[in-house]
Design an enzyme around this catalytic site. Structure first.
Site, PDB file in Angstrom:
ATOM      1  N   THR A  45     120.747 -61.714  48.635  1.00  0.00           N
ATOM      2  CA  THR A  45     119.557 -60.913  48.926  1.00  0.00           C
ATOM      3  C   THR A  45     119.730 -60.108  50.203  1.00  0.00           C
ATOM      4  O   THR A  45     119.088 -59.061  50.382  1.00  0.00           O
ATOM      5  CB  THR A  45     118.324 -61.831  49.009  1.00  0.00           C
ATOM      6  OG1 THR A  45     118.277 -62.644  47.840  1.00  0.00           O
ATOM      7  CG2 THR A  45     117.028 -61.050  49.120  1.00  0.00           C
ATOM      8  N   ARG A 138     125.770 -63.724  38.173  1.00  0.00           N
ATOM      9  CA  ARG A 138     126.275 -62.676  39.057  1.00  0.00           C
ATOM     10  C   ARG A 138     127.798 -62.740  39.220  1.00  0.00           C
ATOM     11  O   ARG A 138     128.446 -61.713  39.369  1.00  0.00           O
ATOM     12  CB  ARG A 138     125.632 -62.798  40.452  1.00  0.00           C
ATOM     13  CG  ARG A 138     124.276 -62.139  40.555  1.00  0.00           C
ATOM     14  CD  ARG A 138     123.836 -62.084  42.012  1.00  0.00           C
ATOM     15  NE  ARG A 138     122.563 -61.397  42.159  1.00  0.00           N
ATOM     16  CZ  ARG A 138     122.429 -60.115  42.488  1.00  0.00           C
ATOM     17  NH1 ARG A 138     123.494 -59.372  42.668  1.00  0.00           N
ATOM     18  NH2 ARG A 138     121.235 -59.577  42.627  1.00  0.00           N
ATOM     19  N   ILE A 203     115.939 -72.150  47.657  1.00  0.00           N
ATOM     20  CA  ILE A 203     116.493 -71.008  48.378  1.00  0.00           C
ATOM     21  C   ILE A 203     115.984 -69.782  47.637  1.00  0.00           C
ATOM     22  O   ILE A 203     116.435 -69.462  46.543  1.00  0.00           O
ATOM     23  CB  ILE A 203     118.019 -71.091  48.463  1.00  0.00           C
ATOM     24  CG1 ILE A 203     118.420 -72.368  49.229  1.00  0.00           C
ATOM     25  CG2 ILE A 203     118.577 -69.850  49.169  1.00  0.00           C
ATOM     26  CD1 ILE A 203     119.909 -72.583  49.361  1.00  0.00           C
TER      27      ILE A 203
END
Length: 292
Positions: A45, A138, A203
């Site tokens: 992020t 990802r 998280i």
């Protein structure tokens, strides 16, 4: 070591992609004031993929300075090069990070033995608490529970961020590893259920936008209070979905710009949130009680 809401912090930028130091300072203060329990600096992020090593280290070091010991800081130090991950992890240790978060090596698609040796070498080279990070959507690489079980025996590998969204996967890791490793959710949409099953925190991308609400929900779930956790999670539900209508961190960067923490700017090849999706994100923010 860390419990509750652990924000996967955005890296505030100008519209041209330059680091916004003033917004970063305000953002860390915002999380300290609003109950966030730890900060991950330079994770996915935080746009770690498009920051230089010099910028990466600067952001981690600056967040540590701004946190002033009031809130733990976890540095994202993963790489698809083991030597590079060691270098980043050593830098984080020198700069005072409380722990490091290491994503599985992306693109090269190592086998399970390669993953084991990768993490083992980093842990042996750098004496800092380390959190494994599994996000196959990802990376194209999946850290499987038997490998996690082997890695859990290494003393300074303390936890895993399990971001598959697969609750049975999380349950299997907890059953296999017991007290040898802490499990954190890395998927906002399923975090509540995983914490009710025994995970010790989340998280979170959503925590950028709704830190107090996410922290309260996390502790209700960790403490086994399903009714309270479900009530709070219902307020977060739309945010947990709409912050992923385009690849993270595009939507959350736009949302935080509406709150005054930097611009909507992201670095290429990412681009700002599509105009057509902005009302949807704004509506989810309003549902969560967030005033812009």
């Amino acid at each position: 070591m860390f419990r509750g809401s652990i924000v996967a912090l955005i890296t505030p930028m100008t519209l041209t992609g330059a680091l916004d130091e003033q917004a970063l300072e305000a953002l860390v203060a915002f999380h300290i004031e609003n109950g966030t329990n730890a900060i991950v600096a330079m994770g996915t992020t935080g746009e770690s993929a498009t920051l230089s090593h010099k910028e990466h280290r600067h952001v981690v070091k600056r967040v540590i300075e701004l946190a002033k010991g009031k809130i733990p800081v976890i540095a994202g130090t993963g790489s698809n090069s083991t030597d590079e991950a060691i270098e980043l992890t050593q830098a984080a240790l020198q700069d005072g990070a409380d722990a490091c978060l290491l994503v599985t090596p992306y693109y090269n698609r190592p086998p399970q033995e390669g993953l084991y040796q990768h993490y083992k070498k980093i842990a042996e080279q750098v004496a800092i608490p380390q959190i494994l990070y599994n996000v196959p959507g990802r990376t194209g690489c999946d850290l499987l529970p038997p490998t996690v079980e082997r890695l859990a025996k290494i003393p300074n590998i303390i936890a895993i961020k399990e971001a598959t969204g697969n609750l049975e996967r999380g349950r299997e890791i907890m059953e296999r590893c017991g007290d040898d490793i802490i499990v954190y959710s890395g998927d906002d949409a399923t975090a509540m259920e995983l914490m009710l099953m025994g995970a010790k925190g989340n998280i979170s991308v959503t925590a950028n936008v709704a830190p107090r609400l996410m922290s309260d929900m996390c502790f209700a779930a960790i403490n086994g209070d399903r009714a309270t956790a479900a009530r709070l999670n219902a307020q977060l539900d739309d945010l947990n979905k709409t912050l992923f209508v385009e690849p993270n961190p595009i939507p959350v960067k736009w949302a935080m710009s509406q709150l005054g923490y930097g611009s909507e700017g992201v670095r290429l090849p990412l681009v700002p949130l599509s105009e057509s999706l902005r009302p949807q994100v704004l509506a989810a923010m309003h549902k969560a009680g967030i005033k812009c």
